[in-house]
Design a protein around this motif. Sequence first.
Motif, PDB file in Angstrom:
ATOM      1  N   GLU A 186       0.823  -1.208   0.000  1.00  0.00           N
ATOM      2  CA  GLU A 186       0.000   0.000   0.000  1.00  0.00           C
ATOM      3  C   GLU A 186       0.865   1.270   0.000  1.00  0.00           C
ATOM      4  OE1 GLU A 186      -3.182   1.775  -0.745  1.00  0.00           O
ATOM      5  OE2 GLU A 186      -3.118  -0.415  -0.671  1.00  0.00           O
ATOM      6  N   MET A 187       1.945   1.252   0.768  1.00  0.00           N
ATOM      7  CA  MET A 187       2.839   2.422   0.808  1.00  0.00           C
ATOM      8  C   MET A 187       3.458   2.689  -0.557  1.00  0.00           C
ATOM      9  SD  MET A 187       4.825   2.412   4.457  1.00  0.00           S
ATOM     10  CE  MET A 187       4.849   0.669   4.874  1.00  0.00           C
ATOM     11  N   ILE A 188       3.861   1.632  -1.254  1.00  0.00           N
ATOM     12  CA  ILE A 188       4.441   1.822  -2.590  1.00  0.00           C
ATOM     13  C   ILE A 188       3.366   2.338  -3.548  1.00  0.00           C
ATOM     14  CG2 ILE A 188       5.682   0.759  -4.506  1.00  0.00           C
ATOM     15  CD1 ILE A 188       6.634  -1.407  -2.584  1.00  0.00           C
ATOM     16  N   ARG A 189       2.169   1.746  -3.472  1.00  0.00           N
ATOM     17  CA  ARG A 189       1.094   2.161  -4.374  1.00  0.00           C
ATOM     18  C   ARG A 189       0.778   3.635  -4.191  1.00  0.00           C
ATOM     19  NH1 ARG A 189      -2.688  -3.092  -4.853  1.00  0.00           N
ATOM     20  NH2 ARG A 189      -1.482  -4.009  -6.551  1.00  0.00           N
ATOM     21  N   GLN A 190       0.634   4.050  -2.936  1.00  0.00           N
ATOM     22  CA  GLN A 190       0.300   5.453  -2.682  1.00  0.00           C
ATOM     23  C   GLN A 190       1.441   6.373  -3.092  1.00  0.00           C
ATOM     24  OE1 GLN A 190      -1.153   6.046   1.284  1.00  0.00           O
ATOM     25  NE2 GLN A 190      -2.837   4.598   1.022  1.00  0.00           N
ATOM     26  N   GLY A 191       2.664   5.932  -2.829  1.00  0.00           N
ATOM     27  CA  GLY A 191       3.824   6.764  -3.131  1.00  0.00           C
ATOM     28  C   GLY A 191       4.106   6.907  -4.609  1.00  0.00           C
ATOM     29  N   THR A 192       3.576   5.998  -5.441  1.00  0.00           N
ATOM     30  CA  THR A 192       3.891   6.057  -6.877  1.00  0.00           C
ATOM     31  C   THR A 192       2.659   6.384  -7.712  1.00  0.00           C
ATOM     32  OG1 THR A 192       3.555   3.659  -7.026  1.00  0.00           O
ATOM     33  CG2 THR A 192       5.802   4.419  -6.715  1.00  0.00           C
ATOM     34  N   LYS A 193       1.612   6.856  -7.069  1.00  0.00           N
ATOM     35  CA  LYS A 193       0.370   7.168  -7.776  1.00  0.00           C
ATOM     36  C   LYS A 193       0.576   8.112  -8.954  1.00  0.00           C
ATOM     37  CE  LYS A 193      -3.772   6.526  -5.115  1.00  0.00           C
ATOM     38  NZ  LYS A 193      -4.333   6.942  -3.838  1.00  0.00           N
ATOM     39  N   LYS A 194       1.487   9.075  -8.778  1.00  0.00           N
ATOM     40  CA  LYS A 194       1.714  10.076  -9.817  1.00  0.00           C
ATOM     41  C   LYS A 194       2.375   9.486 -11.058  1.00  0.00           C
ATOM     42  CE  LYS A 194       3.598  12.861  -6.846  1.00  0.00           C
ATOM     43  NZ  LYS A 194       4.619  13.833  -6.415  1.00  0.00           N
ATOM     44  N   LEU A 195       3.080   8.394 -10.872  1.00  0.00           N
ATOM     45  CA  LEU A 195       3.769   7.777 -12.003  1.00  0.00           C
ATOM     46  C   LEU A 195       2.756   6.902 -12.753  1.00  0.00           C
ATOM     47  CD1 LEU A 195       6.996   6.724 -10.070  1.00  0.00           C
ATOM     48  CD2 LEU A 195       6.673   8.778 -11.445  1.00  0.00           C
ATOM     49  N   THR A 196       2.479   7.283 -14.006  1.00  0.00           N
ATOM     50  CA  THR A 196       1.382   6.628 -14.717  1.00  0.00           C
ATOM     51  C   THR A 196       1.794   5.330 -15.428  1.00  0.00           C
ATOM     52  OG1 THR A 196       1.877   8.078 -16.557  1.00  0.00           O
ATOM     53  CG2 THR A 196       0.056   8.736 -15.109  1.00  0.00           C
ATOM     54  N   ASN A 197       3.087   5.065 -15.464  1.00  0.00           N
ATOM     55  CA  ASN A 197       3.520   3.857 -16.178  1.00  0.00           C
ATOM     56  C   ASN A 197       4.151   2.832 -15.238  1.00  0.00           C
ATOM     57  OD1 ASN A 197       5.715   5.515 -15.696  1.00  0.00           O
ATOM     58  ND2 ASN A 197       6.794   4.929 -17.561  1.00  0.00           N
ATOM     59  N   VAL A 198       3.567   2.717 -14.051  1.00  0.00           N
ATOM     60  CA  VAL A 198       4.111   1.786 -13.064  1.00  0.00           C
ATOM     61  C   VAL A 198       3.008   0.842 -12.570  1.00  0.00           C
ATOM     62  CG1 VAL A 198       5.139   1.583 -10.754  1.00  0.00           C
ATOM     63  CG2 VAL A 198       5.901   3.401 -12.304  1.00  0.00           C
ATOM     64  N   THR A 199       3.306  -0.466 -12.544  1.00  0.00           N
ATOM     65  CA  THR A 199       2.396  -1.443 -11.944  1.00  0.00           C
ATOM     66  C   THR A 199       3.057  -1.988 -10.694  1.00  0.00           C
ATOM     67  OG1 THR A 199       1.603  -2.101 -14.124  1.00  0.00           O
ATOM     68  CG2 THR A 199       1.137  -3.607 -12.316  1.00  0.00           C
ATOM     69  N   VAL A 200       2.365  -1.910  -9.566  1.00  0.00           N
ATOM     70  CA  VAL A 200       2.912  -2.444  -8.311  1.00  0.00           C
ATOM     71  C   VAL A 200       2.142  -3.706  -7.942  1.00  0.00           C
ATOM     72  CG1 VAL A 200       3.488  -1.939  -5.913  1.00  0.00           C
ATOM     73  CG2 VAL A 200       3.387  -0.077  -7.573  1.00  0.00           C
ATOM     74  N   ILE A 201       2.834  -4.826  -7.863  1.00  0.00           N
ATOM     75  CA  ILE A 201       2.168  -6.094  -7.543  1.00  0.00           C
ATOM     76  C   ILE A 201       3.010  -6.930  -6.595  1.00  0.00           C
ATOM     77  CG2 ILE A 201       0.477  -6.780  -9.296  1.00  0.00           C
ATOM     78  CD1 ILE A 201       2.726  -7.359 -11.136  1.00  0.00           C
ATOM     79  N   LEU A 202       2.364  -7.886  -5.965  1.00  0.00           N
ATOM     80  CA  LEU A 202       3.077  -8.784  -5.059  1.00  0.00           C
ATOM     81  C   LEU A 202       3.969  -9.748  -5.843  1.00  0.00           C
ATOM     82  CD1 LEU A 202       0.216  -9.604  -2.535  1.00  0.00           C
ATOM     83  CD2 LEU A 202       2.219  -8.182  -2.136  1.00  0.00           C
ATOM     84  N   GLY A 203       5.113 -10.037  -5.267  1.00  0.00           N
ATOM     85  CA  GLY A 203       6.085 -10.886  -5.954  1.00  0.00           C
ATOM     86  C   GLY A 203       5.803 -12.374  -5.869  1.00  0.00           C
ATOM     87  N   GLY A 204       4.765 -12.752  -5.129  1.00  0.00           N
ATOM     88  CA  GLY A 204       4.400 -14.162  -5.042  1.00  0.00           C
ATOM     89  C   GLY A 204       5.497 -14.997  -4.411  1.00  0.00           C
TER      90      GLY A 204
END
Lengths: 97, 336
Positions: free
Chosen positions: B197-215
């Motif tokens: 969640e911290m990464i998602r919120q922190g990178t919201k402005k970057l429109t070409n980034v997907t943040v996902i769990l590494g499994g």
Amino acid sequence: MKIENTAVAGTLESSDVQIMISEGKEGITIDLESQVLEQFGRQIKQVILDTLTAYDITDAQLKVVDKGALDCVIKARLTAAIHRSLGIQHKETPWEV
Amino acid sequence: MFNQANITRLFLSNKKTLSDWKTLMLDSGIERFSNEEVMLLDSTYGIYEEERLVATVSISGSLVKYIAILDEFRQEGSVFNRLVSHALQELASEQVFHVFVLTKLKFQQSFEYLGFKLIAATDQVAFLEYGIPTIENFLEKIPQKNVTKKASIVMNANPFTKGHYHLIETAANENDWVYVFVVEKEQDVFSTKDRLEMIRQGTKKLTNVTVILGGDYMISPFTFPMYFLRQNDEATKVQTTLDATIFKASIASYLGISTRYVGEEPLSQMTETYNQALKENLEPEIDVKIIPRIMTETGKIISATNVRKHVATGDLSAILEFVPKTTYDYLVRLKK
């Protein structure tokens, strides 16, 4: 019927088959592993599909590791896996299918 | 010769049992196992033949471990099949349907014969999985992007700092798309959910980034056992090589990733070894870019370790210079 929980039945010993059934999105996918795939692959899949049809299961992901099981064993193991997945207990068992 | 009933649960807390077990391990050529690792085993099973332990298997989380069978009881793999089968059934009864094994190369085939699927192999070890979900299921869930230059970063972000942001921003500027994989292992201080969640919120402005769990496939605890290895640094090398190989063989090739970004880590020997392993194994097919660490405006090193120290003392205002505003806000909310 809808498969939602993952369940497994059977062993990996000779003459047995281990079948894992899990939620599937579109249709039936069968990942079949068998030493006799060339000769019996189609037949094994047919037994599986027939059994699934009897339970009206249209979406599921299956992993099947066959160690030379007879059709009746495959059917029994899959039935057990389906029952475990659906939580069917003794009395409700539709033995006729 | 044996049937299922011969397999008994072994309690390694019993001294006699433990000594039997250790003897079998040594007799079958498994020499390295630390007491800590043995303590972490969830359960152990064995086969006795006239008072002598001749075969064993253990379970630790969703990992099948420490399979040992005396030579004279191997008989074309039937004991092996029985042991693994038993372990899988025990795991299934605990609702674990996705099982991993890390093994020497010579046993890869034996596991494949039982339906295990190879994820990756280095020149020393093979990493295989069994059951559902598979690595294909994991990959299918990742949104595919139809662009040319794709990059990836694997990060822990415990918690998400300005340094992490700088890394992602750099990659986002230099590529069409960036996949950020979050290390999916519960650790001290911040949960996986919080870190994501911290990464998602922190990178919201970057429109070409997907943040996902590494499994289970990126910097996963499953690829980190050391039991059959001689020394710690050799173990680290094997682990990092395996991790890099999995990334290259399964993830990068599937998603079409051409560059992997990592942060420079002058203070951690482990990360240095990891970065080197990535370079050695991913290049030339995949570029590995090591991005120098950034400092705060007052010249302090930004590190998640420092931030965790301040968080531990409850001094949240002190972390403002190290973390993005989004992380600060998140931590303030988390504290309430």
